[in-house]
Design a protein around this motif. Structure first.
Motif, mmCIF file in Angstrom:
data_model
loop_
_atom_site.group_PDB
_atom_site.id
_atom_site.type_symbol
_atom_site.label_atom_id
_atom_site.label_comp_id
_atom_site.label_asym_id
_atom_site.label_seq_id
_atom_site.Cartn_x
_atom_site.Cartn_y
_atom_site.Cartn_z
ATOM 1 N N LEU A 18 0.827 -1.210 0.000
ATOM 2 C CA LEU A 18 0.000 0.000 0.000
ATOM 3 C C LEU A 18 0.864 1.263 0.000
ATOM 4 O O LEU A 18 0.486 2.280 -0.575
ATOM 5 C CB LEU A 18 -0.943 0.010 1.208
ATOM 6 N N PHE A 19 2.025 1.179 0.624
ATOM 7 C CA PHE A 19 2.951 2.309 0.631
ATOM 8 C C PHE A 19 3.624 2.488 -0.726
ATOM 9 O O PHE A 19 3.774 3.610 -1.216
ATOM 10 C CB PHE A 19 4.016 2.100 1.718
ATOM 11 N N LEU A 20 4.026 1.391 -1.351
ATOM 12 C CA LEU A 20 4.768 1.466 -2.618
ATOM 13 C C LEU A 20 3.883 1.669 -3.842
ATOM 14 O O LEU A 20 4.331 2.241 -4.834
ATOM 15 C CB LEU A 20 5.593 0.194 -2.814
ATOM 16 N N ALA A 21 2.654 1.212 -3.802
ATOM 17 C CA ALA A 21 1.788 1.255 -4.988
ATOM 18 C C ALA A 21 1.630 2.645 -5.584
ATOM 19 O O ALA A 21 1.699 2.789 -6.814
ATOM 20 C CB ALA A 21 0.437 0.637 -4.677
ATOM 21 N N PRO A 22 1.438 3.706 -4.800
ATOM 22 C CA PRO A 22 1.290 5.030 -5.422
ATOM 23 C C PRO A 22 2.565 5.505 -6.130
ATOM 24 O O PRO A 22 2.511 6.353 -6.997
ATOM 25 C CB PRO A 22 0.967 5.964 -4.248
ATOM 26 N N ARG A 23 3.675 4.914 -5.773
ATOM 27 C CA ARG A 23 4.949 5.308 -6.356
ATOM 28 C C ARG A 23 5.295 4.530 -7.629
ATOM 29 O O ARG A 23 6.290 4.816 -8.278
ATOM 30 C CB ARG A 23 6.055 5.135 -5.329
ATOM 31 N N LEU A 24 4.487 3.544 -7.978
ATOM 32 C CA LEU A 24 4.734 2.724 -9.162
ATOM 33 C C LEU A 24 3.875 3.213 -10.317
ATOM 34 O O LEU A 24 2.685 3.461 -10.162
ATOM 35 C CB LEU A 24 4.403 1.259 -8.872
ATOM 36 N N SER A 25 4.465 3.313 -11.478
ATOM 37 C CA SER A 25 3.710 3.770 -12.644
ATOM 38 C C SER A 25 2.668 2.739 -13.081
ATOM 39 O O SER A 25 1.693 3.080 -13.737
ATOM 40 C CB SER A 25 4.659 4.093 -13.791
ATOM 41 N N ALA A 26 2.865 1.481 -12.711
ATOM 42 C CA ALA A 26 1.916 0.433 -13.094
ATOM 43 C C ALA A 26 0.574 0.603 -12.393
ATOM 44 O O ALA A 26 -0.433 0.059 -12.840
ATOM 45 C CB ALA A 26 2.500 -0.941 -12.770
ATOM 46 N N ALA A 27 0.529 1.350 -11.299
ATOM 47 C CA ALA A 27 -0.723 1.539 -10.565
ATOM 48 C C ALA A 27 -1.714 2.380 -11.350
ATOM 49 O O ALA A 27 -2.914 2.278 -11.145
ATOM 50 C CB ALA A 27 -0.452 2.191 -9.207
ATOM 51 N N GLY A 29 -2.903 5.449 -11.412
ATOM 52 C CA GLY A 29 -3.909 6.265 -10.760
ATOM 53 C C GLY A 29 -4.844 5.522 -9.826
ATOM 54 O O GLY A 29 -5.705 6.122 -9.216
ATOM 55 N N ARG A 30 -4.714 4.214 -9.728
ATOM 56 C CA ARG A 30 -5.554 3.417 -8.831
ATOM 57 C C ARG A 30 -4.638 2.550 -7.955
ATOM 58 O O ARG A 30 -4.596 1.329 -8.112
ATOM 59 C CB ARG A 30 -6.521 2.566 -9.624
ATOM 60 N N ILE A 32 -4.572 1.647 -4.693
ATOM 61 C CA ILE A 32 -5.067 0.692 -3.694
ATOM 62 C C ILE A 32 -5.545 -0.602 -4.354
ATOM 63 O O ILE A 32 -5.135 -1.688 -3.935
ATOM 64 C CB ILE A 32 -6.128 1.331 -2.787
ATOM 65 N N PRO A 33 -6.370 -0.554 -5.400
ATOM 66 C CA PRO A 33 -6.721 -1.820 -6.062
ATOM 67 C C PRO A 33 -5.495 -2.545 -6.620
ATOM 68 O O PRO A 33 -5.411 -3.773 -6.558
ATOM 69 C CB PRO A 33 -7.666 -1.398 -7.191
ATOM 70 N N PHE A 34 -4.538 -1.778 -7.140
ATOM 71 C CA PHE A 34 -3.303 -2.379 -7.655
ATOM 72 C C PHE A 34 -2.561 -3.103 -6.536
ATOM 73 O O PHE A 34 -2.118 -4.246 -6.709
ATOM 74 C CB PHE A 34 -2.421 -1.287 -8.276
ATOM 75 N N ALA A 35 -2.426 -2.451 -5.381
ATOM 76 C CA ALA A 35 -1.714 -3.052 -4.249
ATOM 77 C C ALA A 35 -2.416 -4.314 -3.763
ATOM 78 O O ALA A 35 -1.762 -5.324 -3.475
ATOM 79 C CB ALA A 35 -1.590 -2.042 -3.116
ATOM 80 N N ILE A 36 -3.727 -4.281 -3.696
ATOM 81 C CA ILE A 36 -4.475 -5.449 -3.206
ATOM 82 C C ILE A 36 -4.382 -6.593 -4.208
ATOM 83 O O ILE A 36 -4.235 -7.754 -3.825
ATOM 84 C CB ILE A 36 -5.947 -5.092 -2.908
ATOM 85 N N ARG A 37 -4.447 -6.266 -5.503
ATOM 86 C CA ARG A 37 -4.296 -7.323 -6.520
ATOM 87 C C ARG A 37 -2.910 -7.955 -6.476
ATOM 88 O O ARG A 37 -2.756 -9.129 -6.808
ATOM 89 C CB ARG A 37 -4.574 -6.762 -7.915
ATOM 90 N N LEU A 38 -1.900 -7.207 -6.105
ATOM 91 C CA LEU A 38 -0.561 -7.778 -5.911
ATOM 92 C C LEU A 38 -0.491 -8.577 -4.617
ATOM 93 O O LEU A 38 0.109 -9.648 -4.568
ATOM 94 C CB LEU A 38 0.493 -6.672 -5.846
#
Length: 92
Positions: A18-27, A29-30, A32-38
């Motif tokens: 959850l901390f790293l997801a906003p810093r990744l371009s793969a996220a 703009g979303r 939290i869903p990206f972090a949870i899917r990982l």
């Protein structure tokens, strides 16, 4: 005690993602869903490794380890899904 430590690792992984997801371009703009899917498949694999260690090295049977696996995977996974649900309700 070991089970609590492993569950704590699950929460640590969730927090890290959850901390790293906003810093990744793969996220895209979303974050939290990206972090949870990982998190969910990674934590499932981690819980399976814990299950395997309990059976192969600690000498427990599958019948003994199965409820522990459900607890180890389920508590952090439920927390992640709750975070996803709560944040999706706020964004709408």
């Amino acid at each position: 005690m070991h089970t609590i430590k492993v569950i704590g690792l699950g929460f640590a992984l969730l927090g890290l993602l959850l901390f790293l997801a906003p810093r990744l371009s793969a996220a895209a703009g979303r974050p939290i869903p990206f972090a949870i899917r990982l998190f969910l498949p990674l934590w499932f694999i981690g819980a399976l490794v814990n299950l395997w260690i309990g059976i192969a090295r600690a000498g427990y049977t599958m019948k003994e380890e199965a409820p522990i696996f459900l607890l180890v995977f389920g508590v952090p996974a439920a927390a992640g899904l709750l975070i996803l649900w709560l944040t999706s309700r706020i964004v709408r």
